[in-house]
Design an enzyme around this catalytic site. Sequence first.
Site, PDB file in Angstrom:
ATOM      1  N   GLY B  15     -10.970  20.620 -15.838  1.00 28.01           N
ATOM      2  CA  GLY B  15      -9.887  21.304 -16.546  1.00 28.01           C
ATOM      3  C   GLY B  15     -10.485  22.171 -17.635  1.00 28.01           C
ATOM      4  CD  GLU B 173       4.806  28.183 -22.306  1.00 31.84           C
ATOM      5  OE1 GLU B 173       4.057  27.521 -21.558  1.00 31.84           O
ATOM      6  OE2 GLU B 173       4.412  29.127 -23.019  1.00 31.84           O
ATOM      7  CG  ASP B 304      -4.253  17.049 -22.112  1.00 31.82           C
ATOM      8  OD1 ASP B 304      -4.651  17.847 -22.980  1.00 31.82           O
ATOM      9  OD2 ASP B 304      -3.455  17.359 -21.215  1.00 31.82           O
ATOM     10  CB  ALA B 321      -5.431  25.112 -22.906  1.00 25.08           C
TER      11      ALA B 321
END
Lengths: 408, 408
Positions: B15, B173, B304, B321
């Site tokens: 990620g 979003e 995370d 992020a």
Amino acid sequence: MITLRKPRIVILGAGYGGLMATTRLQKMIGVNEADIVLVNKHDYHYETTWLHEASAGTMHHDRVRYDIRDVIDRSKVNFIQDSVVEIKTEEKVVVLENSQIDFDYLVVALGGEPETFGIKGLKEFAFSIVNVNAARQIREHIEYQFANYNNEEEKRDERLTIVVGGAGFTGIEFLGELTNRIPELCHEYDLDFHKVRLVCVEAAPMVLPGFDPELVNYAVSQLERKGVEFMLGTAIKECTPEGILVAKGEEEVKEIKAGTVVWAAGVRGNSVIEKSGIEAMRGRVKVQPDLRAPGHDNIFIIGDSSLVINEEINRPYPPTAQIAMQQGEVCARNITAIIRNKTELESFKPDIKGTVCSLGEDDAIGVVYGKKVFGAKASFMKKMVDNRALLMIGGPSLVLKKGKFNIL
Amino acid sequence: MITLRKPRIVILGAGYGGLMATTRLQKMIGVNEADIVLVNKHDYHYETTWLHEASAGTMHHDRVRYDIRDVIDRSKVNFIQDSVVEIKTEEKVVVLENSQIDFDYLVVALGGEPETFGIKGLKEFAFSIVNVNAARQIREHIEYQFANYNNEEEKRDERLTIVVGGAGFTGIEFLGELTNRIPELCHEYDLDFHKVRLVCVEAAPMVLPGFDPELVNYAVSQLERKGVEFMLGTAIKECTPEGILVAKGEEEVKEIKAGTVVWAAGVRGNSVIEKSGIEAMRGRVKVQPDLRAPGHDNIFIIGDSSLVINEEINRPYPPTAQIAMQQGEVCARNITAIIRNKTELESFKPDIKGTVCSLGEDDAIGVVYGKKVFGAKASFMKKMVDNRALLMIGGPSLVLKKGKFNIL
């Protein structure tokens, strides 16, 4: 001054037959001769013979339909968007869902319906390629099965199995499109192509009954090469939420688990015909040579709900777009003749120019003007056949707008 | 001749954090200094912060992911595609589904998981925007509901109801994208736009907690104008196959029937952390300033699954992020330092450049370098933020390939 009431011609259905009758009538009949009313459930016409492409997802459904008001002359034809409930033949009234309408002359061109022969569960759990709504539902149903696969802890391979019931025209053409679509879906959802199964179950011992055996062999080997499994002489006994139960002859009943079952094995006439008390066999009316329903001098029946015998083999002609359109033309001429008080009506005689069955992109089989064709050439002919229907109903501008030009 | 065994650095997860650590390590570490191994479930990286677009169907999922091998230096990094089962901290071994691997230094960057707080039925019947597979499943699920609507005798309006649980970043979003997608879907399936319901249920009394109230008001009014219904201070009590049960304060429990429920209200750390016996709260490890797990001098935890306290407000930083990437850089520098026998390690301190929340196409709200922005300007900033992540991990060529250039 006396105002004579003009006769009213009502056409039910804007499929191949009904729309052809309408566009011919609007040319032949003067504004002072008769009123023309066209009734259709949707405000668009769709190409029934292209629906297998929209169902497989190889063609968008908007390319398969066009607005009815683009091809009718609105100064001459009154269009009503509504569903037909019943025809009251004695009262000369058509009952619609939201209103009713009187007629002097009626053209019933309501199209066919799937015939499930009483097989348990088919109505509830199988799809049929019957209209635009059903086609996009089938496309999305298959795609949803593929989209779900990788999200489940325990992979259920049956999600990737598609069973097609029937190896007639629609079944074979749909399978041909699926062989093109499946690799795209596998790519879209990161799936192993070899986990997908396309199974065709047919009760008859052969594929495409009535077609030339050499062409049939070509079709079967081409589809098998692309992964289709054929189970011939095999009857579907039941459809369940999990798939189908089948039996070959006297063999034991077997289950095929499948995420998608599409029934493409039978067409019958429209149930409105029976509901209206018009004599019919499975909704199809054995019409008189002039296309009128026996005993109903002002009602013409054309398309999938009419039954015309092919004298050569003493069997009914199959319900096709080609026949429906030719009937539409004859019926328009006969109604014009009646209105102009001519006594002699034209007899309908199909002029079968050819039959082409698509096997997916750039492949097909067929007989055109008595000659066998297959492969790319047949595929080209198929597209020309499709374009011809557009040309006859909507003229060159419709061909330019909706025609198939992806030719080699 | 003595061959010294090189230390092995294993990075779990590709990620934002893991891939940033990998690309930085491959630049900093010489081939003779250490072996670098990257383990990831898929052979692609996906932009978690763009998944709401793929889920709504406003962006294809292939634009949201790229091949990991395009950004790693394969002469320096050994990539293993596999899933992590457990970390054996004492033995310095990572157990994968198909093999196991020894490590000297470990970077745990496995990402978060949805937190359902034990609400009944959420796991079974609600979707979560967690990865590419889930995103395309959500997109297809919604589309399938819309495709089915017109095919049912009795129309079920709840098919066209989408419930979003949570008015945090992801929920808002996603709703923004849905307001762009719904008109397209209505057009695709001939549906009445007014039959569609977008409902956002949030237990907290406000939308986007922690955001500037002026910006929040702008966001709410923009989304409401496009048809979103907000139910604030309302808790989801249960999720069922038919929809959700909600209650506002002490009021009676009410049912909202919905064909689609998307849970976007909570993120927790990775369950592998707990399974491996590393001390954590809801899967998040309160890491030391140098990003190592307490008591595990050779294990770094980033992204995370790490927990860093914002001293100013004495609350944890939200998992973003931006923070994961900054942690990836610091962690790469610290591992390099250890390998080179330096004793002083760098402390991680987030540098929050800004936060922008998209409200769909060409609309957003945010705070960038301390300044409030909204509307088209904020939307532009959002795209620049997204492009920046590509630039930092894959350089200019990745920005050109995957960047967002649909700017005003």
